[in-house]
Design a protein around this motif. Structure first.
Motif, short mmCIF file in Angstrom:
data_model
loop_
_atom_site.label_atom_id
_atom_site.label_comp_id
_atom_site.label_asym_id
_atom_site.label_seq_id
_atom_site.Cartn_x
_atom_site.Cartn_y
_atom_site.Cartn_z
N ASN A 1 0.78 -1.40 0.03
CA ASN A 1 -0.04 -0.10 0.10
C ASN A 1 0.83 1.30 -0.02
O ASN A 1 0.49 2.32 -0.53
N ILE A 2 1.94 1.36 0.81
CA ILE A 2 2.82 2.34 1.11
C ILE A 2 3.29 2.71 -0.45
O ILE A 2 3.75 3.84 -0.84
N MET A 3 4.08 1.48 -1.03
CA MET A 3 4.87 1.72 -2.35
C MET A 3 3.75 2.06 -3.35
O MET A 3 4.53 3.14 -4.18
N ILE A 4 2.50 1.73 -3.52
CA ILE A 4 1.64 1.93 -4.49
C ILE A 4 1.42 3.82 -4.10
O ILE A 4 1.41 4.35 -5.20
N ILE A 5 1.14 4.06 -3.02
CA ILE A 5 0.72 5.41 -2.82
C ILE A 5 2.19 6.35 -3.15
O ILE A 5 2.04 7.44 -3.56
N SER A 6 3.16 5.62 -2.84
CA SER A 6 4.91 6.51 -2.96
C SER A 6 4.79 6.78 -4.29
O SER A 6 5.27 7.82 -5.03
N VAL A 7 4.54 5.63 -5.39
CA VAL A 7 4.47 5.86 -7.03
C VAL A 7 3.59 7.12 -7.26
O VAL A 7 3.94 7.79 -8.24
N LEU A 8 2.37 6.93 -6.50
CA LEU A 8 1.13 8.11 -7.08
C LEU A 8 1.93 9.53 -6.73
O LEU A 8 1.81 10.27 -7.35
N GLU A 9 2.37 9.73 -5.50
CA GLU A 9 2.86 10.99 -5.06
C GLU A 9 4.11 11.34 -5.49
O GLU A 9 4.36 12.65 -5.87
N ARG A 10 4.97 10.30 -6.28
CA ARG A 10 6.33 10.83 -6.69
C ARG A 10 6.16 10.50 -8.25
O ARG A 10 7.60 10.53 -8.65
N ARG A 11 5.31 10.96 -8.96
CA ARG A 11 5.17 10.73 -10.15
C ARG A 11 6.33 11.82 -10.87
O ARG A 11 6.76 11.53 -11.95
N SER A 12 6.45 13.05 -10.25
CA SER A 12 7.20 14.02 -10.74
C SER A 12 8.54 13.61 -10.63
O SER A 12 9.61 13.88 -11.49
N GLU A 13 8.98 12.99 -9.50
CA GLU A 13 10.32 12.59 -9.34
C GLU A 13 10.80 11.65 -10.34
O GLU A 13 11.87 11.62 -11.02
N ILE A 14 9.66 10.73 -10.31
CA ILE A 14 10.11 9.55 -11.73
C ILE A 14 10.42 10.24 -12.86
O ILE A 14 11.21 9.60 -13.61
N GLY A 15 9.31 11.01 -13.28
CA GLY A 15 9.52 12.05 -14.75
C GLY A 15 10.94 12.61 -14.88
O GLY A 15 11.36 12.59 -15.88
N LEU A 16 11.29 13.27 -13.63
CA LEU A 16 12.49 13.97 -13.60
C LEU A 16 13.74 12.99 -13.74
O LEU A 16 14.66 13.27 -14.70
N ARG A 17 13.50 11.92 -13.00
CA ARG A 17 14.63 11.07 -13.31
C ARG A 17 14.88 10.42 -14.81
O ARG A 17 15.77 10.32 -15.18
N ARG A 18 13.65 10.21 -15.34
CA ARG A 18 13.41 9.79 -16.58
C ARG A 18 14.19 10.46 -17.39
O ARG A 18 14.89 10.20 -18.39
N ALA A 19 13.80 11.81 -17.34
CA ALA A 19 14.28 12.71 -18.23
C ALA A 19 15.54 12.82 -18.12
O ALA A 19 16.51 13.27 -19.25
N LEU A 20 16.26 12.69 -16.95
CA LEU A 20 17.56 13.09 -16.96
C LEU A 20 18.55 11.83 -17.38
O LEU A 20 19.84 11.77 -17.08
N GLY A 21 17.77 10.54 -17.92
CA GLY A 21 18.38 9.51 -18.60
C GLY A 21 18.38 8.30 -17.68
O GLY A 21 19.06 7.09 -17.99
N ALA A 22 17.47 8.18 -16.59
CA ALA A 22 17.34 6.84 -15.68
C ALA A 22 16.46 6.14 -16.62
O ALA A 22 15.46 6.32 -17.23
N THR A 23 16.92 4.72 -16.45
CA THR A 23 16.04 3.70 -17.22
C THR A 23 14.90 3.31 -16.60
O THR A 23 14.92 3.36 -15.21
#
Length: 411
Positions: free
Chosen positions: A306-328
């Motif tokens: 549960n906490i990990m699913i919520i964490s993914v939803l709350e950290r979408r911007s972090e995920i997008g930023l990391r992907r834009a900087l080259g994270a696979t």
């Protein structure tokens, strides 16, 4: 012209992966702690159950070794008609002549005698206590001792003096031997001479009130006719200490020696075998408590997921930023999977520590050796890691599937 080269993103080292994962957990410490609590409780239950079971077995087996495994008992069994058989009066002397027998003691059940704290107690309230005549060497043969007062001697065995077993004294509310302390036994007063320590190998003695054979004959009429003469007895249980290397040999002939005419009417047993079986069966209820621990682990897994699913939803911007900087996708997936495993691992470590502490405290109160099986703590940590991986897999895959453009819309 040079051929175009494809840049392959570097894989994160294990230490870097752990630092990235810990960052997500430190950002939300209260939520992470509550999610790890379920896993900690489950692991603590598993470790404590296995630890207490092993500690109790070790304590019991140590007690058996201290008391000795060479004690045998011969009890009056049943006849072919189903009635209680009687041991011959000569059974004790016959057994004592066996070459490998070191000591022999005996008791006789005085069936008609009841014992009460006072004559005012209703006759039906017997507290399941037995009156037994006992030989003077009984404590040494049973490897027990006197907790209060004194054991019977050649003088007090002829007088109205009784020694209480540990449980008998407790049920009668007598915890100390005072001058003039008496119990109402067989319709008359008997003075309390002592209180025994618990007899681990022979719990029947704990619920007994013991008097001398001469006193049993004189005051309670406990006697038989042998060859036309009045004789004290017969015994109902004979305790035999055999040489340790010949216990099996003595056990094989004990019934026939006690009663040559009807050896099938003699029940022969080895009390230490019963205690060893009890030690082996002390984990019979482990499955129930381990099941409760497994339920707690499942609840903890749901909390981690549960906490990990919520964490993914709350950290979408972090995920997008990391992907834009080259994270696979693999690095994003590894980040969230590592967070789930780290969260479960912290809960598992806390659970192991709590389970060990609970085992140590309880075993200390019982004077047991603290034994924590390797499978207890290793299984606890291993199950926590496995649960963390399973609980974090779906959120990690979900986070890895987010495209950079979709994730950055929330920035």
């Amino acid at each position: 012209m040079r051929a175009a080269t494809t840049l392959v993103p570097a894989r994160l080292a294990l230490g870097d992966q752990a630092r990235v994962a810990s960052t997500g957990l430190r950002a939300r410490p209260l939520r992470a702690a509550l999610s790890a609590l379920g896993i900690a409780i489950g692991v603590a239950a598993i470790v404590a159950v296995l630890g207490l079971s092993s500690s109790s077995q070790a304590g019991l087996l140590s007690e058996i070794d201290r008391l000795g495994t060479n004690l045998l008992t011969a009890n009056n069994g049943q006849s072919f008609t189903g009635q209680t058989a009687r041991l011959p009066l000569e059974a004790t002397s016959r057994i004592s002549h066996l070459p490998a027998v070191e000591q022999v003691a005996h008791v006789g059940n005085v069936e008609d005698a009841k014992v009460y704290r006072s004559p005012l107690i209703p006759p039906i309230t017997t507290n399941a206590l037995k009156v037994r005549a006992a030989s003077l060497n009984l404590p040494s043969v049973l490897a027990t001792s006197v907790a209060q007062g004194r054991w019977l001697n050649s003088a007090t065995a002829t007088q109205p003096v009784a020694v209480l077993g540990a449980v008998a004294a407790q049920r009668m509310g007598i915890d100390r031997v005072y001058p003039g302390e008496r119990v109402w036994l067989g319709g008359q007063w008997f003075y309390v001479g002592g209180i025994l320590d618990p007899a681990v190998l022979t719990p029947d003695i704990d619920t007994s009130v013991l008097i001398g054979y001469p006193a049993a004959q004189r005051y309670l009429g406990y006697a038989s006719i042998s060859q036309g003469k009045l004789a004290v007895g017969p015994p109902s249980t004979i305790y035999v200490r055999a040489r340790t290397d010949h216990v099996a040999d003595v056990q094989a002939v004990l019934g026939q020696t006690a009663n040559p005419e009807a050896p099938n009417e003699v029940d022969v047993s080895q009390p230490s075998d019963a205690l060893t079986a009890r030690a082996a069966a002390s984990g019979a209820f482990n499955s129930l408590f381990l099941g409760l621990g497994a339920v707690a682990l499942i609840v903890g897994a749901v909390g981690v997921a549960n906490i990990m699913i919520i964490s993914v939803l709350e950290r979408r911007s972090e995920i997008g930023l990391r992907r834009a900087l080259g994270a696979t996708r693999g690095q994003i997936r590894g980040q969230f999977l590592s967070e789930a495993i780290m969260l479960a691992l912290l809960g598992g470590a806390a659970g192991v520590a709590s389970g060990v502490a609970a085992t140590a405290v309880y075993a200390g109160t019982k004077h047991w050796a603290v034994v924590i099986p390797a499978e207890a703590w290793a299984g606890g940590i291993g199950s926590a890691i496995a649960i963390g991986a399973l609980a974090g897999l779906l959120p990690a895959l979900r986070a890895a599937r987010l495209s950079p453009t979709e994730a950055l819309r929330t920035v």
